[in-house]
Design a protein around this motif. Structure first.
Motif, PDB file in Angstrom:
ATOM      1  N   LEU A 164       2.979   2.464  -6.894  1.00 58.76           N
ATOM      2  CA  LEU A 164       1.610   2.969  -6.997  1.00 58.76           C
ATOM      3  C   LEU A 164       0.576   1.950  -6.510  1.00 58.76           C
ATOM      4  O   LEU A 164      -0.620   2.193  -6.587  1.00 58.76           O
ATOM      5  N   GLY A 165       1.059   0.789  -6.040  1.00 57.80           N
ATOM      6  CA  GLY A 165       0.151  -0.226  -5.518  1.00 57.80           C
ATOM      7  C   GLY A 165      -0.360  -1.216  -6.546  1.00 57.80           C
ATOM      8  O   GLY A 165      -1.321  -1.934  -6.285  1.00 57.80           O
ATOM      9  N   TYR A 166       0.281  -1.285  -7.706  1.00 62.01           N
ATOM     10  CA  TYR A 166      -0.123  -2.216  -8.755  1.00 62.01           C
ATOM     11  C   TYR A 166       0.881  -3.361  -8.847  1.00 62.01           C
ATOM     12  O   TYR A 166       2.075  -3.150  -8.702  1.00 62.01           O
ATOM     13  N   ARG A 167       0.388  -4.543  -9.116  1.00 66.88           N
ATOM     14  CA  ARG A 167       1.278  -5.695  -9.266  1.00 66.88           C
ATOM     15  C   ARG A 167       1.711  -5.912 -10.706  1.00 66.88           C
ATOM     16  O   ARG A 167       2.765  -6.464 -10.955  1.00 66.88           O
ATOM     17  N   GLY A 168       0.901  -5.540 -11.638  1.00 68.73           N
ATOM     18  CA  GLY A 168       1.243  -5.758 -13.038  1.00 68.73           C
ATOM     19  C   GLY A 168       0.314  -4.978 -13.929  1.00 68.73           C
ATOM     20  O   GLY A 168      -0.577  -4.259 -13.471  1.00 68.73           O
TER      21      GLY A 168
ATOM     22  N   LEU B 172      -0.840   1.040 -17.202  1.00 67.46           N
ATOM     23  CA  LEU B 172      -1.617   2.018 -16.452  1.00 67.46           C
ATOM     24  C   LEU B 172      -1.382   3.430 -16.945  1.00 67.46           C
ATOM     25  O   LEU B 172      -0.450   3.705 -17.690  1.00 67.46           O
ATOM     26  N   VAL B 173      -2.276   4.297 -16.508  1.00 65.99           N
ATOM     27  CA  VAL B 173      -2.161   5.728 -16.732  1.00 65.99           C
ATOM     28  C   VAL B 173      -2.012   6.375 -15.363  1.00 65.99           C
ATOM     29  O   VAL B 173      -2.759   6.057 -14.438  1.00 65.99           O
ATOM     30  N   ALA B 174      -1.026   7.233 -15.223  1.00 67.90           N
ATOM     31  CA  ALA B 174      -0.830   7.986 -13.982  1.00 67.90           C
ATOM     32  C   ALA B 174      -0.939   9.467 -14.323  1.00 67.90           C
ATOM     33  O   ALA B 174      -0.254   9.948 -15.229  1.00 67.90           O
ATOM     34  N   LEU B 175      -1.813  10.161 -13.628  1.00 63.59           N
ATOM     35  CA  LEU B 175      -1.973  11.598 -13.825  1.00 63.59           C
ATOM     36  C   LEU B 175      -1.161  12.313 -12.758  1.00 63.59           C
ATOM     37  O   LEU B 175      -1.328  12.048 -11.572  1.00 63.59           O
ATOM     38  N   LEU B 176      -0.308  13.217 -13.202  1.00 59.17           N
ATOM     39  CA  LEU B 176       0.553  13.956 -12.295  1.00 59.17           C
ATOM     40  C   LEU B 176       0.142  15.423 -12.269  1.00 59.17           C
ATOM     41  O   LEU B 176      -0.308  15.970 -13.278  1.00 59.17           O
ATOM     42  N   ASP B 177       0.312  16.046 -11.116  1.00 60.75           N
ATOM     43  CA  ASP B 177       0.044  17.479 -11.030  1.00 60.75           C
ATOM     44  C   ASP B 177       1.267  18.231 -11.560  1.00 60.75           C
ATOM     45  O   ASP B 177       2.287  17.618 -11.889  1.00 60.75           O
ATOM     46  N   PRO B 178       1.190  19.546 -11.677  1.00 54.02           N
ATOM     47  CA  PRO B 178       2.318  20.304 -12.238  1.00 54.02           C
ATOM     48  C   PRO B 178       3.631  20.143 -11.467  1.00 54.02           C
ATOM     49  O   PRO B 178       4.704  20.396 -12.013  1.00 54.02           O
TER      50      PRO B 178
ATOM     51  N   VAL C  68       1.969  12.193  -8.257  1.00 50.34           N
ATOM     52  CA  VAL C  68       0.909  11.352  -8.803  1.00 50.34           C
ATOM     53  C   VAL C  68      -0.383  11.665  -8.064  1.00 50.34           C
ATOM     54  O   VAL C  68      -0.444  11.608  -6.841  1.00 50.34           O
ATOM     55  N   ARG C  69      -1.420  12.010  -8.812  1.00 48.12           N
ATOM     56  CA  ARG C  69      -2.710  12.366  -8.222  1.00 48.12           C
ATOM     57  C   ARG C  69      -3.788  11.330  -8.491  1.00 48.12           C
ATOM     58  O   ARG C  69      -4.772  11.247  -7.764  1.00 48.12           O
ATOM     59  N   TYR C  70      -3.619  10.538  -9.565  1.00 48.13           N
ATOM     60  CA  TYR C  70      -4.645   9.555  -9.926  1.00 48.13           C
ATOM     61  C   TYR C  70      -3.996   8.501 -10.811  1.00 48.13           C
ATOM     62  O   TYR C  70      -3.169   8.828 -11.660  1.00 48.13           O
ATOM     63  N   THR C  71      -4.363   7.262 -10.592  1.00 45.40           N
ATOM     64  CA  THR C  71      -3.911   6.186 -11.461  1.00 45.40           C
ATOM     65  C   THR C  71      -5.103   5.330 -11.848  1.00 45.40           C
ATOM     66  O   THR C  71      -6.078   5.220 -11.094  1.00 45.40           O
ATOM     67  N   VAL C  72      -4.999   4.727 -13.012  1.00 49.65           N
ATOM     68  CA  VAL C  72      -6.052   3.842 -13.486  1.00 49.65           C
ATOM     69  C   VAL C  72      -5.404   2.822 -14.420  1.00 49.65           C
ATOM     70  O   VAL C  72      -4.539   3.170 -15.224  1.00 49.65           O
ATOM     71  N   PRO C  73      -5.795   1.542 -14.296  1.00 48.69           N
ATOM     72  CA  PRO C  73      -5.293   0.560 -15.259  1.00 48.69           C
ATOM     73  C   PRO C  73      -5.758   0.938 -16.665  1.00 48.69           C
ATOM     74  O   PRO C  73      -6.909   1.355 -16.853  1.00 48.69           O
ATOM     75  N   LEU C  74      -4.893   0.800 -17.622  1.00 50.83           N
ATOM     76  CA  LEU C  74      -5.231   1.145 -18.998  1.00 50.83           C
ATOM     77  C   LEU C  74      -6.459   0.372 -19.466  1.00 50.83           C
ATOM     78  O   LEU C  74      -7.320   0.907 -20.155  1.00 50.83           O
ATOM     79  N   GLU C  75      -6.565  -0.871 -19.058  1.00 49.64           N
ATOM     80  CA  GLU C  75      -7.701  -1.708 -19.484  1.00 49.64           C
ATOM     81  C   GLU C  75      -9.035  -1.228 -18.914  1.00 49.64           C
ATOM     82  O   GLU C  75     -10.089  -1.568 -19.438  1.00 49.64           O
TER      83      GLU C  75
END
Length: 118
Positions: free
Chosen positions: A72-76, A79-85, A89-96
């Motif tokens: 997903l392009g994260y090194r560490g 995170l939260v990843a939103l998936l479609d039905p 993966v449609r959206y990701t965001v670091p939990l922090e």
């Protein structure tokens, strides 16, 4: 989908608990994976219970967590990843980054919208 470490239960607790009500009311399907918990099954369960998370949480190895983040392009980090039905993966965001009620509500609204795509 949430990927987090037991250490997050102290600092990012509200970002994790955000998903309780959505899961209970079946607004969105929530599943979490906890990393950095190898060999600490009882400790992990205690942390998760103490955090009052009411959605499925499974342990995942550090290698698998790292591979998923990298895809997903994260090194560490967590995170939260939103998936479609269809499981894409449609959206990701670091939990922090979900550090305010407004930001958390916005991501939850996005997750609810993705559920409606079918």
């Amino acid at each position: 989908m949430i990927l987090f470490s037991p250490a997050d239960c102290g600092t990012l607790l509200e970002s994790l608990r955000l998903w309780n009500r959505a899961s209970e009311q079946r607004q969105v399907a929530v599943h979490a994976f906890v990393y950095d918990a190898e060999g600490r099954g009882d400790a992990m369960n205690k942390v998760v219970r103490g955090a009052a998370l009411r959605f499925p949480v499974e342990p995942v190895g550090r290698t698998e967590a790292g591979a998923f983040r990298a895809s997903l392009g994260y090194r560490g980090g967590s995170l939260v990843a939103l998936l479609d039905p269809d499981g894409r993966v449609r959206y990701t965001v670091p939990l922090e980054a979900l550090d305010s009620p407004g930001k958390r509500a916005h991501v939850l609204e996005m997750a609810e919208g993705l559920r409606q795509l079918r």
